[in-house]
Design a protein around this motif. Structure first.
Motif, mmCIF file in Angstrom:
data_model
loop_
_atom_site.group_PDB
_atom_site.id
_atom_site.type_symbol
_atom_site.label_atom_id
_atom_site.label_comp_id
_atom_site.label_asym_id
_atom_site.label_seq_id
_atom_site.Cartn_x
_atom_site.Cartn_y
_atom_site.Cartn_z
ATOM 1 N N UNK A 190 -66.041 -15.264 -35.022
ATOM 2 C CA UNK A 190 -65.768 -14.484 -36.603
ATOM 3 C C UNK A 190 -64.687 -14.980 -37.556
ATOM 4 N N UNK A 191 -64.994 -14.386 -38.442
ATOM 5 C CA UNK A 191 -63.947 -15.383 -39.236
ATOM 6 C C UNK A 191 -64.102 -14.156 -40.394
ATOM 7 N N UNK A 192 -62.575 -13.682 -41.054
ATOM 8 C CA UNK A 192 -62.094 -12.451 -41.269
ATOM 9 C C UNK A 192 -60.823 -12.627 -42.318
ATOM 10 N N UNK A 193 -60.858 -12.186 -43.951
ATOM 11 C CA UNK A 193 -59.936 -11.840 -44.681
ATOM 12 C C UNK A 193 -59.147 -10.588 -45.177
ATOM 13 N N UNK A 194 -58.269 -10.322 -45.381
ATOM 14 C CA UNK A 194 -57.805 -9.514 -45.959
ATOM 15 C C UNK A 194 -56.669 -9.712 -46.586
ATOM 16 N N UNK A 195 -57.390 -8.645 -47.630
ATOM 17 C CA UNK A 195 -56.403 -9.089 -49.122
ATOM 18 C C UNK A 195 -56.724 -8.299 -50.395
ATOM 19 N N UNK A 196 -55.957 -7.904 -51.036
ATOM 20 C CA UNK A 196 -56.022 -7.182 -52.917
ATOM 21 C C UNK A 196 -55.799 -8.577 -53.421
ATOM 22 N N UNK A 242 -56.184 -17.465 -51.464
ATOM 23 C CA UNK A 242 -55.242 -16.467 -51.681
ATOM 24 C C UNK A 242 -55.001 -14.778 -50.633
ATOM 25 N N UNK A 243 -56.483 -14.892 -49.356
ATOM 26 C CA UNK A 243 -55.684 -13.688 -49.116
ATOM 27 C C UNK A 243 -55.293 -14.118 -47.698
ATOM 28 N N UNK A 244 -55.080 -13.177 -46.126
ATOM 29 C CA UNK A 244 -54.657 -13.487 -44.989
ATOM 30 C C UNK A 244 -56.071 -13.999 -44.632
ATOM 31 N N UNK A 245 -56.079 -15.011 -43.406
ATOM 32 C CA UNK A 245 -57.637 -15.240 -42.672
ATOM 33 C C UNK A 245 -56.708 -15.004 -41.743
ATOM 34 N N UNK A 246 -57.737 -14.401 -40.469
ATOM 35 C CA UNK A 246 -58.396 -14.437 -39.228
ATOM 36 C C UNK A 246 -58.967 -15.394 -38.914
ATOM 37 N N UNK A 247 -59.506 -16.087 -37.308
ATOM 38 C CA UNK A 247 -60.398 -16.927 -37.433
ATOM 39 C C UNK A 247 -60.719 -16.999 -35.787
ATOM 40 N N UNK A 248 -61.421 -16.977 -35.174
ATOM 41 C CA UNK A 248 -60.978 -16.733 -33.620
ATOM 42 C C UNK A 248 -62.437 -18.041 -33.335
ATOM 43 N N UNK A 249 -62.504 -18.367 -32.675
ATOM 44 C CA UNK A 249 -63.167 -19.719 -32.005
ATOM 45 C C UNK A 249 -63.239 -19.497 -30.438
ATOM 46 N N UNK A 250 -64.416 -20.098 -29.587
ATOM 47 C CA UNK A 250 -64.418 -20.564 -28.037
ATOM 48 C C UNK A 250 -63.630 -21.590 -28.139
ATOM 49 N N UNK A 251 -63.296 -21.875 -26.661
ATOM 50 C CA UNK A 251 -61.660 -22.947 -26.659
ATOM 51 C C UNK A 251 -62.983 -23.779 -25.844
ATOM 52 N N UNK A 299 -51.085 -9.451 -37.155
ATOM 53 C CA UNK A 299 -50.183 -11.086 -37.535
ATOM 54 C C UNK A 299 -49.304 -11.073 -38.446
ATOM 55 N N UNK A 300 -48.838 -11.593 -39.002
ATOM 56 C CA UNK A 300 -47.366 -11.671 -39.613
ATOM 57 C C UNK A 300 -47.500 -13.059 -41.399
ATOM 58 N N UNK A 301 -46.820 -12.365 -41.961
ATOM 59 C CA UNK A 301 -47.142 -13.199 -43.471
ATOM 60 C C UNK A 301 -46.070 -12.892 -44.580
ATOM 61 N N UNK A 302 -46.444 -12.566 -45.873
ATOM 62 C CA UNK A 302 -46.281 -13.121 -47.296
ATOM 63 C C UNK A 302 -47.377 -12.185 -47.550
ATOM 64 N N UNK A 303 -46.462 -11.398 -48.786
ATOM 65 C CA UNK A 303 -47.686 -10.412 -50.069
ATOM 66 C C UNK A 303 -47.197 -10.814 -50.955
#
Length: 210
Positions: free
Chosen positions: A175-181, A159-168, A200-204
């Motif tokens: 890295x993997x990060x989450x953002x939220x409260x 239930x937090x925003x997640x960003x994940x970066x991978x090597x193709x 990043x765009x989404x819903x809060x």
């Protein structure tokens, strides 16, 4: 039950056109399974990749990747299964070697959700595949974009925003990060910025988030 599906091409009839000729088209593809197309991408050689899910008579959902030429003529459809109850590929992006990165979600019997990522060649054969998550997680992927140093996926984790970066090239998680409260946040779409970051765009909590 015979099911006709559009693989998002109904929305792209007028917009799929290539530089060397007038190749706009409208296509429908049919098969005997309940099939949903969720994402589409065009490779550097102008071949088209499409991704989504298929559901059999018993209700088990597998992911699929379909390949078409630049005129929209379907060449193949490959299905992939992790053995879970529900596999869905929700995003796709082309890679510099004319292949594709496919990503989505797999759901186990205990309702935990993990991230599912494939690298495939233009013919749909798998180069590598990853499941990221585990335990009682609730990771879901909604968006993906290419950057000069890797591919960034956007979604939700517990239930937090997640960003994940991978090597193709290898699928290694950079890295993997989450953002939220304390509110509920979902990340739905992601795009690169000129300074090497991403938006990043989404819903809060049912309100737009950017």
């Amino acid at each position: 039950m015979k099911f006709t599906f559009y693989l998002l091409l109904t929305l792209l009839t007028a917009s799929i056109a290539f530089s060397d000729d007038d190749s706009s088209f409208f296509k429908k593809y049919t098969n005997s399974l309940s099939t949903c197309g969720y994402a589409i991408a065009v490779a550097p050689d102008e071949n088209i990749g499409m991704a989504g899910s298929r559901t059999d008579a018993s209700g088990v959902r597998t992911s699929f990747f379909g390949g078409a030429n630049k005129l929209g003529d379907l060449k193949f459809v490959n299905t992939y299964s992790t053995g879970s109850l529900s596999d869905t590929l929700s995003v796709i992006a082309s890679t510099p070697d004319k292949g594709f990165i496919l990503a989505g979600t797999t759901r186990a019997a205990n309702e935990s959700r993990e991230i599912l990522i494939f690298k495939v060649r233009a013919n749909g054969t798998i180069v590598w595949k990853k499941k990221i998550g585990g335990g009682n997680g609730s990771d879901v992927i909604w968006g993906m974009t290419a950057t000069p140093t890797g591919y960034v996926l956007a979604g939700t984790s517990d239930l937090d925003v997640m960003l994940l970066k991978i090597s193709w090239q290898t699928g290694k998680v950079l890295w993997k990060k989450t953002y939220g409260d304390s509110e509920t946040e979902f990340g739905y779409s992601v795009a690169p910025t000129e300074d090497g970051g991403v938006l990043v765009v989404g819903v809060r909590a049912s309100n737009p988030l950017a």
